[in-house]
Design an enzyme around this catalytic site. Sequence first.
Site, PDB file in Angstrom:
ATOM      1  N   VAL A 266      14.786 -25.026 -47.073  1.00 14.45           N
ATOM      2  CA  VAL A 266      15.416 -26.143 -47.773  1.00 14.45           C
ATOM      3  C   VAL A 266      15.097 -25.996 -49.255  1.00 14.45           C
ATOM      4  O   VAL A 266      13.944 -25.752 -49.627  1.00 14.45           O
ATOM      5  CB  VAL A 266      14.904 -27.508 -47.259  1.00 14.45           C
ATOM      6  CG1 VAL A 266      15.532 -28.650 -48.051  1.00 14.45           C
ATOM      7  CG2 VAL A 266      15.206 -27.660 -45.782  1.00 14.45           C
TER       8      VAL A 266
ATOM      9  N   TYR B  22       7.587 -29.017 -36.881  1.00 15.90           N
ATOM     10  CA  TYR B  22       7.912 -28.495 -35.550  1.00 15.90           C
ATOM     11  C   TYR B  22       7.170 -29.248 -34.449  1.00 15.90           C
ATOM     12  O   TYR B  22       7.741 -29.517 -33.385  1.00 15.90           O
ATOM     13  CB  TYR B  22       7.597 -26.994 -35.490  1.00 15.90           C
ATOM     14  CG  TYR B  22       8.436 -26.174 -36.441  1.00 15.90           C
ATOM     15  CD1 TYR B  22       9.811 -26.359 -36.518  1.00 15.90           C
ATOM     16  CD2 TYR B  22       7.856 -25.222 -37.280  1.00 15.90           C
ATOM     17  CE1 TYR B  22      10.584 -25.620 -37.394  1.00 15.90           C
ATOM     18  CE2 TYR B  22       8.620 -24.478 -38.148  1.00 15.90           C
ATOM     19  CZ  TYR B  22       9.985 -24.683 -38.212  1.00 15.90           C
ATOM     20  OH  TYR B  22      10.746 -23.948 -39.083  1.00 15.90           O
TER      21      TYR B  22
END
Length: 298
Positions: free
Chosen positions: A214, A258
């Site tokens: 990102v 995650y």
Amino acid sequence: MALTSLGLSHSSPSPSLPSSAPSSPMSHKTLSLLLPRVLVSPSGSSSSRSGGGEQLLRGSPHFGVYTTATGTCRASQAVDLFPSVWPEVTVRDARLEDCWEVADTHCSCFFPDYTFPVDLVLRIDRFVGLLSGFSVPPGCMRTCLVAVTDSPFNDKLYIGCEDFKLGGFEGKFSINRGSVAGILTVDTVADFLPRKGLLRQRRTGIAYISNVAVREADRRKGIAKMLVAKAEARARSWGCRSMALHCDVNNLAAMRLYKGQGFKCIKVPENAKWPEPKTSPGIQFNFMMKLLVPDATP
């Protein structure tokens, strides 16, 4: 990570409008929007208070400006003149016209310290790799997901080609004013998964996530979560039963992401030579997996 927007304020005191106010239609619309409590007549003169209340005047319906006795401005043009601070984010499959932005996003995130001309060479190499890397073995799937921001302040133009197909991309003529804020690759090729059996066969039913990045200016807005969620949905559509990835042990932010999405660290057996991504020497990875529970059906 929340979206915030600018709006018209109706709580400020009513300023007085000079008698020499512009008389053009565009000026009326702009003044009516910026000074919502001032009642502007089509001739450009402002209304005044009398008898403890405001005189009710109506602007021209052509401009969409209507004022009420309470001084509230209901101009629909405010939506266009005052857009959201954070633009809308859409996660979709990468298109041919996105490839250069995808390469640029990848290199700016993973190789931020390189300068010209090395940074340009890296971007070209990644761009070519994108075009050629979507040829997958029979029975395997691979796609690159992009998070695109549709910002009215973005003046970059990316032009695609008419009816052009290369690898897994289909191109068409478009002038893309969106900006690629994040990328993610998901596949079932299993290049970085341990082989099974004496014949070292390729594992099936496992979707592998890689190249999650990102842009720095677009971080802390939930874009990475949106990409991972989209990848999970894609893996389910492929019939996968689990997902896997490698995460740098020193990237604590990625580890939290995650784990928050349901991934768990898998202990690699000692002396096992499981494949890992080829990155800078010395980087250690955690191998993480997530089971995809089948959707409940009524």
